[in-house]
Scaffold this active site. Structure first.
Site, short mmCIF file in Angstrom:
data_model
loop_
_atom_site.label_atom_id
_atom_site.label_comp_id
_atom_site.label_asym_id
_atom_site.label_seq_id
_atom_site.Cartn_x
_atom_site.Cartn_y
_atom_site.Cartn_z
N GLU A 333 -5.28 -2.85 -7.97
CA GLU A 333 -4.83 -3.79 -6.94
C GLU A 333 -4.93 -5.24 -7.44
OE1 GLU A 333 -6.06 -2.72 -2.96
OE2 GLU A 333 -6.43 -4.82 -2.50
N ALA A 356 -3.17 -3.37 4.10
CA ALA A 356 -4.14 -2.31 3.79
C ALA A 356 -3.47 -1.24 2.92
CB ALA A 356 -4.66 -1.71 5.08
N ARG A 357 -4.29 -0.58 2.08
CA ARG A 357 -3.72 0.35 1.10
C ARG A 357 -2.92 1.48 1.73
NH1 ARG A 357 -8.49 1.07 -3.42
NH2 ARG A 357 -8.17 -0.98 -4.34
N ASP A 358 -3.41 2.02 2.85
CA ASP A 358 -2.68 3.14 3.43
C ASP A 358 -1.30 2.70 3.89
OD1 ASP A 358 -3.80 1.64 5.48
OD2 ASP A 358 -4.56 3.34 6.62
#
Ligand SMILES: Cc1cc2nc3c(=O)[nH]c(=O)nc-3n(C[C@H](O)[C@H](O)[C@H](O)COP(=O)(O)OP(=O)(O)OC[C@H]3O[C@@H](n4cnc5c(N)ncnc54)[C@H](O)[C@@H]3O)c2cc1C
Length: 550
Positions: A333, A356-358
């Protein structure tokens, strides 16, 4: 799945104005439609164990409901070694626990499957979170973590993580870990801080883009130099030992070098065996190391520990999508944090890269599913545009993205000239074994720490909180275990929990010929002979002195 041809997509990328992406109207709908956790038919209900009735991915359920690899008869004649604290797993959490337990005066054995340091920890790139900035606070770290985890995390654990984080950094620096300093910083100056996805402040501390390697360097050295810690490499845990009350009182290890079992009686057992990536849930590639086969999760569950968020996994947005031989390899990231953009085959940015990653993963999978991905030799992904970043911020690659450069070159790409193709990769288990602030579980005598444990990240982990977790909670588990351990081993140790476990499997109609834990992925081709040996085919007498056991 098909996408836009790579050549055409490159032309569109060159013509792109990199305009800011449209905000996502309905994040929940995006996740439900495209995040792998919500894939229809991918979850089954557990039929046995403390979480009977909970849903989890099919491949994990098969392991959690597997039969033990050993019988009572296997233990006959095996050497018995006593210790106060037995720690399983030679990654960051296991080492932090071992060092702290030894400092607190406990007799410690640290056993690991491969060699100390072969772990996810050593591969961590981006950094570690701690609220050390003047504009930041422990409260913010706490709130950001809860929000990123969709409000599902255990507030006590998150409070503990956020409030201990600055001290964990001090502890690492005291042991010799290096961190990047802010621009123009002299020794003793301020630490460089970067903003993780989903955070309200810059809070990531790092060393280049190989923070985990640097962390593991100091932890491994400290463990190897600490004479109070007996380090057993190549000794995987194959089963836990229990007493008649069902308490955990030690473990059965299998010595890969000597092809023999050894029983360790311990007043306290700390599992720090990491994650599950190598189970390739939902057929995803993974960023994880070969040891990440859910062994600790399987064995903790079998002895009775409760688990949580079993249906929630992190698919990191930027795994390598081409070429196939590096599929799933991680691009940290740190690249997006430094400002790199994600673009689809039309040359459009389609998501805030630091969401956010999701959310970012689901957005990438949406682009691919809806035909806006990029196709190259049958692989489909989106572009991570490092050349454009390098034009905007010359020197970023060399100064901040060293690991990315190595990975790109392995892929045959010059990252300063050609964008990499990325797609989500199975990265992290958000949930795990239920613990309290000291790592104790619902099974007396058993502790869990690190990626194996659950509750800290809710249903989505922020970058940098896993490295913080392993230090904060590894230390706490080691300290608590050493302080509460008895010097006297339990008088009666055995595989008592297996009797009830096998009865449950039979009653639920589960197969008895599916054995676990895996120890290694089936395709690993490690020539340890352990599969044969664990079925009784090739065992030798144990040579205790080889492990320093009198
Ligand atoms: C590529 C990559 C990049 C990452 N980058 C970051 C980052 O920048 N920041 C961040 O916060 N997090 C990051 N993470 C996540 C983080 O690195 C891990 O969650 C964390 O390091 C896990 O530490 P651990 O000690 O719990 O497990 P690990 O470090 O995986 O260690 C587990 C150990 O247990 C051993 N083991 C497993 N089974 C057995 C057994 N049966 N018997 C004996 N030993 C066993 C393993 O061999 C291994 O040595 C990254 C992860 C990956 C894979």
């Amino acid at each position: 799945m098909t996408g836009i041809d790579h050549r055409l997509a490159l032309e569109r990328l060159l013509a792109s104005d990199h305009a800011a992406p449209n905000p996502i109207d309905d994040v929940e709908a995006l996740l439900k439609a495209h995040h792998p956790d919500y894939r229809e038919g991918s979850l089954v209900s557990l039929a046995v164990g403390a979480n009977r009735g909970s849903e989890c991915p099919t491949a994990l359920a098969a392991r959690l409901q597997s039969n033990a690899r050993i019988e009572d008869a296997d233990l006959a004649g095996a050497p018995v070694v006593d210790t106060e604290v037995l720690i399983i797993g030679g990654g960051g959490a296991g080492c932090a626990a071992a060092l702290t337990a030894a400092e607190a005066g406990g007799r410690v054995i640290l056993a690991t499957k491969l060699r100390i340091g072969d772990s996810n920890t050593v591969m961590a790139e981006g950094g570690i979170q701690a609220a050390v900035g003047e504009d930041d606070s422990i409260q913010r770290h706490f709130e950001d973590t809860l929000r990123a985890g969709h409000g599902c995390a255990d507030r006590r654990l998150v409070a503990c993580l956020a409030s201990s984080a600055p001290d964990s950094i001090r502890w690492l620096i005291d042991r010799g870990m290096r961190f990047d300093l802010a621009e123009g910083g002299a020794i003793g100056g301020k630490l460089l801080r970067k903003k993780p996805g989903g955070a309200t402040r810059a809070r990531i501390l790092s060393f280049k883009d190989y923070t985990g390697l640097e962390m593991m360097r100091v932890l491994r050295e400290a463990v190897e130099l600490d004479e109070r810690i007996r380090l057993w490499n190549r000794c995987p845990l194959v089963e836990l030992l229990s007493d008649e009350a069902g308490h955990c009182v030690g473990a059965v290890l299998y010595d890969l070098a000597l092809h023999s079992f050894v029983l360790v009686r311990a007043s306290r057992v700390i599992l720090a065996t990491g994650g599950v990536g190598r189970l390739h849930l939902n057929d995803f590639p993974t960023s994880n190391h070969y040891g990440a086969t859910a062994d600790g999760l399987v064995l903790a569950y079998r002895i009775g520990a409760a688990l949580r968020e079993l249906d929630s996994f992190q698919y990191h947005p930027t795994g390598v999508a081409w070429p196939s031989f590096r599929l799933g390899g991680l691009i940290s990231e740190a690249a997006r944090s430094a400002g790199a953009h994600l673009l689809n085959g039309l040359g459009e940015r389609f998501v805030d890269e630091l969401a956010a990653r999701d959310v970012v993963s689901a957005a990438i999978l949406r682009e691919c599913a809806e035909g806006r991905g990029i196709e190259r030799e049958g692989m489909v992904g989106v572009f991570l545009d490092i050349p454009e970043l390098e034009r905007r911020q010359p020197g970023t690659l060399a100064q901040r993205l060293v690991s990315l450069g190595h990975l790109a070159r392995q892929c045959g790409i010059d990252p300063s000239r050609e964008p990499m193709m990325v797609r989500p990769t199975l990265h992290y288990q958000n949930g795990g074994v239920v613990i309290d602030e000291n790592g104790t579980t619902s099974v007396p005598g058993l502790y869990c720490t690190g990626e194996l444990s659950g509750g800290i990240h809710g249903r989505n982990r922020m970058m940098g909180n896993a490295l913080q977790e392993i230090i904060t909670f590894g230390r706490r588990a080691g300290l608590h275990a050493a302080r509460s351990a008895s010097r006297h081993p339990a008088p009666k140790v055995g595989l008592f929990h297996l009797h009830g476990w096998r009865r449950q499997l039979v009653a639920a109609g589960m197969p008895l010929d599916r054995f676990g834990p895996d120890l290694f992925p089936s395709y690993a081709n490690f020539d340890f002979g352990h599969e044969l040996a664990l079925r009784g085919g090739k065992r030798t007498m144990y040579a205790p002195r080889a492990r320093g056991v009198e």
